[in-house]
Design a protein around this motif. Structure first.
Motif, PDB file in Angstrom:
ATOM      1  N   LYS A  47      -1.296   3.363  -5.379  1.00  0.00           N
ATOM      2  CA  LYS A  47      -2.591   3.392  -6.099  1.00  0.00           C
ATOM      3  C   LYS A  47      -2.575   2.847  -7.540  1.00  0.00           C
ATOM      4  O   LYS A  47      -2.953   1.707  -7.755  1.00  0.00           O
ATOM      5  CB  LYS A  47      -3.151   4.809  -6.055  1.00  0.00           C
ATOM      6  N   ASN A 104       5.386   4.612   2.135  1.00  0.00           N
ATOM      7  CA  ASN A 104       5.886   5.820   2.804  1.00  0.00           C
ATOM      8  C   ASN A 104       6.515   5.500   4.153  1.00  0.00           C
ATOM      9  O   ASN A 104       7.509   6.113   4.547  1.00  0.00           O
ATOM     10  CB  ASN A 104       4.758   6.851   2.962  1.00  0.00           C
ATOM     11  N   VAL A 125       2.409   8.432  -4.958  1.00  0.00           N
ATOM     12  CA  VAL A 125       1.323   7.459  -4.774  1.00  0.00           C
ATOM     13  C   VAL A 125       0.095   7.824  -5.608  1.00  0.00           C
ATOM     14  O   VAL A 125      -0.549   6.970  -6.203  1.00  0.00           O
ATOM     15  CB  VAL A 125       0.987   7.324  -3.274  1.00  0.00           C
ATOM     16  N   GLN A 126      -0.209   9.128  -5.679  1.00  0.00           N
ATOM     17  CA  GLN A 126      -1.387   9.536  -6.465  1.00  0.00           C
ATOM     18  C   GLN A 126      -1.025   9.876  -7.908  1.00  0.00           C
ATOM     19  O   GLN A 126      -1.802   9.636  -8.809  1.00  0.00           O
ATOM     20  CB  GLN A 126      -2.006  10.793  -5.845  1.00  0.00           C
ATOM     21  N   TYR A 161      -1.098  14.771   2.899  1.00  0.00           N
ATOM     22  CA  TYR A 161      -1.487  13.463   3.444  1.00  0.00           C
ATOM     23  C   TYR A 161      -0.538  12.424   2.858  1.00  0.00           C
ATOM     24  O   TYR A 161      -0.321  12.389   1.648  1.00  0.00           O
ATOM     25  CB  TYR A 161      -2.929  13.119   3.051  1.00  0.00           C
ATOM     26  N   HIS A 162       0.031  11.595   3.736  1.00  0.00           N
ATOM     27  CA  HIS A 162       0.971  10.582   3.247  1.00  0.00           C
ATOM     28  C   HIS A 162       0.611   9.165   3.684  1.00  0.00           C
ATOM     29  O   HIS A 162       1.421   8.258   3.475  1.00  0.00           O
ATOM     30  CB  HIS A 162       2.394  10.928   3.682  1.00  0.00           C
ATOM     31  N   GLY A 163      -0.524   8.970   4.330  1.00  0.00           N
ATOM     32  CA  GLY A 163      -0.913   7.598   4.633  1.00  0.00           C
ATOM     33  C   GLY A 163      -1.489   7.437   6.018  1.00  0.00           C
ATOM     34  O   GLY A 163      -1.460   8.347   6.840  1.00  0.00           O
ATOM     35  N   HIS A 164      -2.000   6.211   6.263  1.00  0.00           N
ATOM     36  CA  HIS A 164      -2.800   5.994   7.472  1.00  0.00           C
ATOM     37  C   HIS A 164      -2.051   5.316   8.605  1.00  0.00           C
ATOM     38  O   HIS A 164      -2.629   5.060   9.659  1.00  0.00           O
ATOM     39  CB  HIS A 164      -4.052   5.187   7.118  1.00  0.00           C
ATOM     40  N   SER A 211       0.853  -1.193   0.000  1.00  0.00           N
ATOM     41  CA  SER A 211       0.000   0.000   0.000  1.00  0.00           C
ATOM     42  C   SER A 211       0.883   1.235   0.000  1.00  0.00           C
ATOM     43  O   SER A 211       2.070   1.165   0.361  1.00  0.00           O
ATOM     44  CB  SER A 211      -0.901   0.024   1.239  1.00  0.00           C
ATOM     45  N   GLY A 212       0.274   2.343  -0.376  1.00  0.00           N
ATOM     46  CA  GLY A 212       1.012   3.607  -0.361  1.00  0.00           C
ATOM     47  C   GLY A 212       1.522   3.914   1.031  1.00  0.00           C
ATOM     48  O   GLY A 212       2.629   4.445   1.209  1.00  0.00           O
ATOM     49  N   SER A 213       0.730   3.582   2.045  1.00  0.00           N
ATOM     50  CA  SER A 213       1.150   3.843   3.423  1.00  0.00           C
ATOM     51  C   SER A 213       2.390   3.018   3.759  1.00  0.00           C
ATOM     52  O   SER A 213       3.350   3.528   4.338  1.00  0.00           O
ATOM     53  CB  SER A 213       0.025   3.493   4.399  1.00  0.00           C
ATOM     54  N   GLU A 249       4.367  15.228  -1.964  1.00  0.00           N
ATOM     55  CA  GLU A 249       3.819  14.718  -3.217  1.00  0.00           C
ATOM     56  C   GLU A 249       4.404  15.588  -4.318  1.00  0.00           C
ATOM     57  O   GLU A 249       4.758  16.751  -4.069  1.00  0.00           O
ATOM     58  CB  GLU A 249       2.300  14.883  -3.228  1.00  0.00           C
ATOM     59  N   ASP A 280       6.532  11.528  -2.951  1.00  0.00           N
ATOM     60  CA  ASP A 280       5.362  10.666  -2.810  1.00  0.00           C
ATOM     61  C   ASP A 280       4.596  10.731  -4.133  1.00  0.00           C
ATOM     62  O   ASP A 280       3.918  11.715  -4.423  1.00  0.00           O
ATOM     63  CB  ASP A 280       4.512  11.164  -1.625  1.00  0.00           C
TER      64      ASP A 280
HETATM   65  C1  LIG Z   1      -0.334  11.053  -1.480  1.00  0.00           C
HETATM   66  C2  LIG Z   1      -0.690   9.798  -0.784  1.00  0.00           C
HETATM   67  N1  LIG Z   1       0.275   9.106  -0.182  1.00  0.00           N
HETATM   68  C3  LIG Z   1       0.019   7.934   0.455  1.00  0.00           C
HETATM   69  C4  LIG Z   1      -1.267   7.452   0.523  1.00  0.00           C
HETATM   70  C5  LIG Z   1      -1.551   6.170   1.266  1.00  0.00           C
HETATM   71  O1  LIG Z   1      -1.824   5.146   0.382  1.00  0.00           O
HETATM   72  P1  LIG Z   1      -2.686   3.863   0.852  1.00  0.00           P
HETATM   73  O2  LIG Z   1      -4.075   4.323   1.100  1.00  0.00           O
HETATM   74  O3  LIG Z   1      -2.530   2.930  -0.328  1.00  0.00           O
HETATM   75  O4  LIG Z   1      -2.031   3.328   2.068  1.00  0.00           O
HETATM   76  C6  LIG Z   1      -2.298   8.162  -0.094  1.00  0.00           C
HETATM   77  C7  LIG Z   1      -3.695   7.649  -0.048  1.00  0.00           C
HETATM   78  O5  LIG Z   1      -4.663   8.308  -0.272  1.00  0.00           O
HETATM   79  C8  LIG Z   1      -1.993   9.370  -0.758  1.00  0.00           C
HETATM   80  O6  LIG Z   1      -2.959  10.077  -1.366  1.00  0.00           O
END
Ligand SMILES: Cc1ncc(COP(=O)(O)O)c(C=O)c1O
Length: 691
Positions: free
Chosen positions: A532, A371, A504-505, A394-397, A366-368, A469, A502
């Motif tokens: 993503k 990161n 990811v998007q 935002y960089h992840g959860h 996953s993106g999280s 990003e 980043d």
């Molecule tokens: C810029 C960015 N980085 C990281 C993430 C985290 O990715 P994931 O939801 O696949 O963990 C997101 C998710 O929306 C994001 O928009």
């Protein structure tokens, strides 16, 4: 249906709708079955492993079958017979919970609703086949439902769990003549013959089969009153009254069909079992059941143009991606501790589209995760902990990423900025301190990064990393002004920090002119994170970095990721890259972006609410304002627009700290006609709403 049963159904429905079991015994029965099924004997004297059975799909739309239940049921008999003949000599299995389109006949419609969801499993075997008792029981009732297409010979056995909780097994389509040996209350031992399958002639014209149903409650029914099907709007109840009988049968095939439930039912189940932090799009949520290209389809077949899905990069359910996944899933899926062609090919292909410096790749889920790993790499390389982030990012959860995501730690429920996070001013040329017309605003905004680094050093700390990003996403779809990343990277690197992009998007060619959005800023990051779009919906993500950074991370602690780099994920990643190449999607992103930006700018000339139209490639934002002078955000107008566009079957969403930025980021396969349709509908909707 008798009145007492109807009342019971209403009462039980009320219970399940508030999250209670249909009746108090359900959980105990379920548990007893789960832990005792290894002791159950067979119900029929026939092999039911996957090599000997075949599913007979009775869920097909009746149109395709020529309404087999019309014509007084003649066709229904022929249809089942033909289905069984098609799979012979394998044993045909009729599925549990199947929505039987073939019973969509006016005669089957009662209470204004068709009872079509099947409570049982059907096993098609030769007439005369013995039916056996699987575990100790007593005869509860038996009878002969002799109507055409009735159950004919029926037996119900009563059983008890070890704690004395009763439940029942129901056997339909037995030869009525064989029931004479039974007496109510009679004990039945495991393995005892309780009947034999009826021939078609003594079985209401059904081809010979057993209807085997498990019941946690008898609902006040006598044998000949028991329902074998229920209404789909009552399935929440019936799946507890008649649980999947394969717990008893142990058939080695997927003999339960997924039940399509109403939105109200799905909402109730979500509310009951899904954590409340998950949110849904739109005031009236959509139920989406299928995707193809840029379209999503709801349960009624209505098509929605998806203008906001940058995960479905190559389109929803792209056939090549689906085929690659299913092919590889068929052969093998395991972790990356074995050599595999897919992994080796994929990391080479990824490296080929990244700057040559970033030759080392980690595959994650996953993106999280990507990161989080980037932060660990940066820490291993620099020994530092402090991170500079861009405001509203935002960089992840994961916990480590909430800490560096102002969008979260400064947002609802956030606990504020942790000491190791340093928040740089968002370089927003529209509503920021420095505006588009000002000179050199990129480097000027980057001064904020320089200041933070100096503050850090003054406190005896040093930067571990700057993470951004390459186009600000959650912050409001804002392409950075020219020179921003170059200058910001310079300030951080001067003091030994690493620069993380980043992507990811925004990665994988979304900007059209380059594979990566950071390339539009003329920089090469030390670490790039991807997610993503990389797997077009499959949980795949990646980190790329320089060899010396990876070497410092390899300090003896193994990096093991159970799923990262598995052969299926790698096959999917490869298919995505192939589709981007073969369908010329980089060029399409450029062309469609030009078309969309041009159309949106034209609309902005007519609709003052569209204060700013900005973007890079197919990553576009339109900022809604009440007043172009004060730039007062108009989140309300945008919300109304998004809901109205949904009614016009176009999916969009909002973004930005003021929730007033229309986010447009369709799959890269979007066509010129689809862009025209979007722009035309947007124009009409803006006019209809008088915006
Ligand atoms: C810029 C960015 N980085 C990281 C993430 C985290 O990715 P994931 O939801 O696949 O963990 C997101 C998710 O929306 C994001 O928009």
């Amino acid at each position: 249906m008798n009145e007492a049963t109807a009342t019971l159904i209403e009462q039980m429905l009320a219970r399940v709708r508030t999250g209670l079991p249909a009746h108090d015994n359900v959980p105990q029965i379920r548990r007893w079955l789960d832990f005792n099924n290894h002791r159950f004997g067979p119900v029929v004297d026939a092999p039911l492993d996957c090599d000997h059975v075949a599913i007979l799909d009775a869920s097909l739309e009746p149109e395709k079958l020529g309404h087999p239940s019309r014509d007084g049921g003649e066709n229904l008999t022929l249809w089942w017979r033909a289905m069984q003949a098609r799979v012979a000599p394998r044993i045909g299995i009729g599925r549990y919970a199947e929505d039987r389109g073939i019973y969509d006949h006016p005669e089957e419609v009662r209470d204004d609703k068709a009872r079509k969801i099947h409570h049982a499993i059907d096993i098609f075997l030769a007439p005369g086949t013995n039916v056996l008792c699987p575990f100790p029981g007593t005869v509860e009732d038996f009878g002969n439902d002799a109507e055409r297409h009735g159950f004919d010979g029926i037996v119900i056995l009563r059983h008890e769990t070890d704690d004395g909780v009763p439940f029942w097994t129901f056997y339909g389509h037995l030869a009525p003549s064989g029931l004479a040996i039974l007496q109510r209350g009679q004990r039945v031992a495991p393995g005892a013959v309780i009947g034999r399958l009826a021939a078609e002639t003594e079985n209401g014209d059904w081809p010979p089969h057993l209807h085997f149903q498990l019941m946690t409650h008898l609902m006040g029914w006598k044998a000949i009153e028991v329902n074998g099907l229920s209404r789909s709007d009552q399935w929440e109840l019936w799946r507890e009254i008649c649980p999947n009988p394969n717990i008893v049968l142990g058939i080695g095939a997927d003999c339960a069909a997924p039940v399509a439930r109403s939105k109200a039912q799905l909402l109730r189940e979500r509310q009951r079992h899904l954590a409340p932090s998950f949110s849904l799009a739109y005031d009236a949520p959509l139920k989406i059941v299928r995707g193809s290209g840029c379209h999503l389809y709801d349960e009624t077949g209505a098509a929605y143009l998806d203008m906001v899905n940058n995960v479905a990069h190559v389109g929803h359910a792209h056939p090549r991606v689906v085929a690659a996944a299913s092919r590889q899933m068929h052969d093998l899926n395991t972790n990356s501790r074995y050599l595999h062609d897919n992994l080796a090919t994929y990391i080479r292909r990824l490296a080929e589209i990244l700057p040559p410096e970033l030759s080392v790749i980690y595959l994650v889920n996953s993106g999280s995760e990507a990161n989080d790993l980037a932060l660990r790499l940066a820490h291993a390389h620099t020994g530092a902990r402090d991170v500079v982030v861009v405001d509203h990012a935002y960089h992840g959860h994961l916990s480590s990423l909430i800490d560096i995501s102002p969008y979260k730690f400064d947002g609802p429920g956030g606990e504020g900025r942790p000491a190791h996070s340093w928040v740089a001013e968002m370089p927003d040329p529209y509503r920021g301190r420095l505006r588009s017309g000002d000179k050199e605003i990129g480097p000027a905004y980057a001064e904020s990064v320089a200041t933070l680094v100096m503050d850090m050093i003054a406190l005896g700390r040093k930067p571990m990393a700057f993470i951004a990003e390459s186009i600000q996403g959650c912050g409001g779809q804002i392409p950075f002004p020219p020179g921003y990343l170059q200058a910001a990277y310079g300030h951080v690197r001067r003091e030994g920090g690493l620069c993380i992009a980043d992507e990811v998007q925004v990665g994988f060619g979304r900007v059209g002119t380059h594979w990566w959005a950071f390339e539009t800023q003329g920089v090469v990051p030390d670490i790039v994170t991807m997610g993503k779009p990389i797997g077009a919906g499959h949980p795949l993500a990646a980190v790329a970095t320089r060899p010396e950074i990876a070497a410092n991370f390899a300090n003896g602690m193994e990096y093991f990721n159970t799923f990262g780099g598995n052969p299926v994920s790698a096959a999917i990643g490869l298919a995505v890259l192939d589709v981007i190449r073969d369908e010329r999607l980089l060029a399409n992103a450029r062309d469609r972006a030009a078309q969309l930006m041009d159309g949106l700018r034209r609309l902005a000339q007519q609709h003052r609410v569209m204060g700013d139209v900005r973007g890079l490639g197919l990553f576009i934002g339109v900022e809604f304002v009440k007043d172009r002078g004060t730039l007062q955000p108009d989140a309300d107008a945008l919300k109304r627009l998004i809901e109205a566009m949904k009614s016009a079957r176009i999916l969009l969403s909002s973004e930005g700290p003021h929730h007033n930025v229309l986010k447009v980021k369709p799959p890269l396969v979007i066509s010129a006609a689809e862009c025209d349709h979007f722009l035309g509908t947007l124009g009409r909707t803006l006019r209809d709403l008088s915006l």
